[in-house]
Write a protein that holds these residues in place. Structure first.
Motif, PDB file in Angstrom:
ATOM      1  N   PHE A  73      -7.278  59.371  14.214  1.00  0.00           N
ATOM      2  CA  PHE A  73      -7.816  58.886  12.948  1.00  0.00           C
ATOM      3  C   PHE A  73      -8.888  59.866  12.487  1.00  0.00           C
ATOM      4  O   PHE A  73      -9.607  60.463  13.296  1.00  0.00           O
ATOM      5  N   ARG A  74      -8.982  60.060  11.178  1.00  0.00           N
ATOM      6  CA  ARG A  74      -9.960  60.984  10.601  1.00  0.00           C
ATOM      7  C   ARG A  74     -11.194  60.266  10.072  1.00  0.00           C
ATOM      8  O   ARG A  74     -12.291  60.811  10.081  1.00  0.00           O
ATOM      9  N   ARG A  75     -11.006  59.029   9.584  1.00  0.00           N
ATOM     10  CA  ARG A  75     -12.130  58.291   8.995  1.00  0.00           C
ATOM     11  C   ARG A  75     -12.348  56.933   9.655  1.00  0.00           C
ATOM     12  O   ARG A  75     -13.479  56.507   9.821  1.00  0.00           O
ATOM     13  N   SER A  76     -11.259  56.253  10.010  1.00  0.00           N
ATOM     14  CA  SER A  76     -11.410  54.911  10.562  1.00  0.00           C
ATOM     15  C   SER A  76     -10.113  54.481  11.224  1.00  0.00           C
ATOM     16  O   SER A  76      -9.040  55.058  10.985  1.00  0.00           O
ATOM     17  N   ILE A  77     -10.219  53.434  12.054  1.00  0.00           N
ATOM     18  CA  ILE A  77      -9.040  52.845  12.668  1.00  0.00           C
ATOM     19  C   ILE A  77      -9.311  51.364  12.917  1.00  0.00           C
ATOM     20  O   ILE A  77     -10.435  50.973  13.247  1.00  0.00           O
ATOM     21  N   ARG A  78      -8.276  50.556  12.720  1.00  0.00           N
ATOM     22  CA  ARG A  78      -8.301  49.152  13.126  1.00  0.00           C
ATOM     23  C   ARG A  78      -7.033  48.886  13.926  1.00  0.00           C
ATOM     24  O   ARG A  78      -5.928  48.980  13.399  1.00  0.00           O
ATOM     25  N   VAL A  79      -7.202  48.603  15.205  1.00  0.00           N
ATOM     26  CA  VAL A  79      -6.091  48.264  16.084  1.00  0.00           C
ATOM     27  C   VAL A  79      -6.068  46.746  16.205  1.00  0.00           C
ATOM     28  O   VAL A  79      -7.043  46.138  16.676  1.00  0.00           O
ATOM     29  N   SER A  80      -4.981  46.114  15.770  1.00  0.00           N
ATOM     30  CA  SER A  80      -4.943  44.660  15.726  1.00  0.00           C
ATOM     31  C   SER A  80      -3.607  44.145  16.241  1.00  0.00           C
ATOM     32  O   SER A  80      -2.624  44.885  16.349  1.00  0.00           O
ATOM     33  N   ILE A  81      -3.572  42.852  16.560  1.00  0.00           N
ATOM     34  CA  ILE A  81      -2.342  42.197  17.002  1.00  0.00           C
ATOM     35  C   ILE A  81      -2.395  40.734  16.572  1.00  0.00           C
ATOM     36  O   ILE A  81      -3.469  40.100  16.575  1.00  0.00           O
ATOM     37  N   GLU A  82      -1.248  40.203  16.157  1.00  0.00           N
ATOM     38  CA  GLU A  82      -1.178  38.787  15.819  1.00  0.00           C
ATOM     39  C   GLU A  82      -1.367  37.928  17.068  1.00  0.00           C
ATOM     40  O   GLU A  82      -0.929  38.293  18.152  1.00  0.00           O
ATOM     41  N   HIS A  83      -1.998  36.767  16.904  1.00  0.00           N
ATOM     42  CA  HIS A  83      -2.082  35.785  17.989  1.00  0.00           C
ATOM     43  C   HIS A  83      -1.000  34.730  17.747  1.00  0.00           C
ATOM     44  O   HIS A  83      -1.193  33.735  17.076  1.00  0.00           O
ATOM     45  N   GLY A  84       0.175  35.035  18.327  1.00  0.00           N
ATOM     46  CA  GLY A  84       1.366  34.275  17.975  1.00  0.00           C
ATOM     47  C   GLY A  84       1.903  34.769  16.651  1.00  0.00           C
ATOM     48  O   GLY A  84       1.197  35.411  15.852  1.00  0.00           O
ATOM     49  N   HIS A  85       3.195  34.513  16.379  1.00  0.00           N
ATOM     50  CA  HIS A  85       3.750  34.965  15.106  1.00  0.00           C
ATOM     51  C   HIS A  85       2.961  34.366  13.949  1.00  0.00           C
ATOM     52  O   HIS A  85       2.624  33.184  13.949  1.00  0.00           O
ATOM     53  N   ALA A  86       2.628  35.205  12.984  1.00  0.00           N
ATOM     54  CA  ALA A  86       1.876  34.805  11.788  1.00  0.00           C
ATOM     55  C   ALA A  86       0.535  34.173  12.152  1.00  0.00           C
ATOM     56  O   ALA A  86      -0.015  33.380  11.398  1.00  0.00           O
ATOM     57  N   ASN A  87      -0.001  34.532  13.321  1.00  0.00           N
ATOM     58  CA  ASN A  87      -1.323  34.075  13.760  1.00  0.00           C
ATOM     59  C   ASN A  87      -1.421  32.554  13.856  1.00  0.00           C
ATOM     60  O   ASN A  87      -2.457  31.954  13.540  1.00  0.00           O
TER      61      ASN A  87
END
Length: 355
Positions: free
Chosen positions: A310-324
Motif C-alpha cells: 500500500f502507498r497511502r493506506s490499507i484496511r484489511v477486513s473480513i465479514e463476521h458471518g455472511h453479510a455480517n
C-alpha cells in the motif's frame, strides 16, 4: 567492515555467501554464572528485555514464560495479561503492542505445538515461542514486556538474536504488529429465520461493517494475520462461523476492493468448513474448535510469497458471518511493514483482553 542489511537472503541457496555483519544476542542468562537463566516480571511492572543502540536487524526472538512456582492463581490467563511492546529508532509510539501468546500465533491465551515459517510454538505443549520475522532498525531497538497480572510473578526466559550493521540502508520498512478484538461482533438475531436464511442470506455491498484486522496509513505492505474466533451462537443446527468474505481496501479504493474473497476458510487456504488441526509454512488451523464448530478457534495466514503493498493506506477486513450476520467473539493480530512514522494505536485494557 560491518555492512548493512544487504541483498543476501536466508534461503539454503544463499548460505554459501560469506557475510561481514556481526551476530549478537541479548538473553536472560544468569549473570552470576549459575543456572537461574531467567528474569522475573512482577504484577504491574515493565521488564526491559533489550535496549539495542546500533543499526541492525532482529531475526530470531525466542521466549518461554511460566508463573513463578508454576502457580498462576487468578492470573491463569497470563498470556493475555503479558504484553510485548517493541519500539524502533526512538519513535514516540511502539510498533508492536500485542498480548504475548497472540503475538506468537495462537489466541485465547492458549498454547499448542505448531510450525509456520515466521512463527512457531514448540514442545513442551507449545510453550517454546519463536518468531523468525526479520525486524530491521536504523539506530535503536527496545523490547519490553509489560505484566498486567494481579498477583502472579512471571518467570521469563528469552533470546533476542540480531545482526549488527554499520548503517541501515534506505527502503527497509519497520516491523509492526497490532491486536484487535470485537466481543461480540454486531450481528443480527436469527429469530424467525431458517438456519440457511441466517447463515447464508442477506447482502453486503459496502464492507463498512466488516471486522477490521488492520487499518494503517503510510507506505508499506501487509504480511499476514492470526484470527481467533469464539463461537457464541448456541444451537444444535449447523453452526459454521466462517462464511465471511475477506475484503482488503488499498489506498482508499471504493467497494468492491481489488482483493475480495469468498469465505473465511479460503482466506486461510482451507476448504469445506474445516474441523481438523493443521499447520503449514504460511497457513494453518491451530485450534479447530469443538463439535459443530463450537468453542475457541485460532488460525493464521502469512503473506510471505504474496505481501499486499500500500502507498497511502490499507484496511484489511473480513465479514463476521455472511453479510455480517453473526455475533461472535473475534480477535486478531495483524503483521505488516511500513515506513516510519506509523499511525499510533492502543491496546484494550486487560479485562477486555481476557478469553
Amino acid at each position: 567492515m560491518n555492512t548493512g542489511y544487504g541483498s543476501v537472503g536466508s534461503s539454503l541457496r544463499d548460505l554459501p555467501w560469506l557475510r561481514d555483519h556481526r551476530r549478537r544476542r541479548v538473553s536472560s542468562w544468569d549473570r552470576t554464572g549459575g543456572n537461574i537463566d531467567r528474569v522475573t516480571v512482577c504484577p504491574g511492572k515493565t521488564l526491559t528485555l533489550a535496549d539495542i543502540q546500533t543499526a541492525g536487524s532482529v531475526n530470531r526472538l525466542w521466549m518461554s514464560v511460566a508463573p513463578a512456582g508454576f502457580d498462576a492463581g487468578i492470573d491463569h490467563d497470563y498470556l493475555r495479561l503479558l504484553v510485548l511492546r517493541i519500539t524502533w529508532d526512538n519513535a514516540e509510539h511502539p510498533s508492536v503492542l500485542v498480548p504475548l501468546g497472540d503475538f506468537f500465533g495462537v489466541g485465547h491465551g492458549r498454547t499448542t505445538n505448531f510450525v509456520s515459517a515466521p512463527l512457531q510454538m514448540s514442545p513442551e505443549d507449545g510453550k517454546g515461542f519463536t518468531s523468525w520475522f526479520h525486524m530491521p532498525f536504523a539506530e535503536r531497538a527496545r523490547f519490553e514486556l509489560l505484566s498486567e497480572c494481579q498477583q502472579a510473578d512471571i518467570w521469563v526466559y528469552y533470546h533476542i538474536d540480531y545482526d549488527e550493521f554499520d548503517a541501515l540502508e534506505d527502503g527497509l520498512g519497520r516491523f509492526h504488529a497490532q491486536w484487535r478484538r470485537s466481543n461480540p461482533t454486531p450481528g443480527i438475531s436469527d429469530e424467525g429465520m431458517t438456519n440457511d436464511e441466517f447463515q447464508f442470506g442477506g447482502t453486503n455491498l459496502t464492507g463498512e461493517d466488516n471486522y477490521s484486522i488492520l487499518e494503517a496509513t503510510g507506505r508499506g505492505h501487509y504480511v499476514g494475520c492470526v484470527l481467533n474466533v469464539v463461537n457464541l451462537r448456541e444451537t444444535t443446527k449447523g453452526n459454521w462461523y466462517g462464511e465471511g468474505d475477506d475484503m482488503i481496501f488499498v489506498d482508499g479504493e471504493p467497494f468492491p476492493p481489488s482483493l475480495h474473497g469468498t469465505g473465511t476458510e479460503e482466506v486461510f487456504n482451507m476448504a469445506w468448513c474445516p474441523t481438523q488441526s493443521y499447520n503449514a509454512p504460511y497457513h494453518g488451523l491451530t485450534l479447530p474448535g469443538g463439535p459443530n464448530w463450537s468453542g475457541q478457534i485460532s488460525m493464521y495466514r502469512f503473506h510471505v510469497e504474496d505481501p499486499v503493498p500500500f502507498r497511502r493506506s490499507i484496511r484489511v477486513s473480513i465479514e463476521h458471518g455472511h453479510a455480517n450476520r453473526r455475533s461472535d467473539d473475534i480477535s486478531s493480530v495483524a503483521y505488516w511493514y511500513q515506513e516510519p512514522p506509523h499511525t499510533p494505536f492502543d491496546l484494550p485494557p486487560a479485562l477486555e483482553r481476557l478469553p
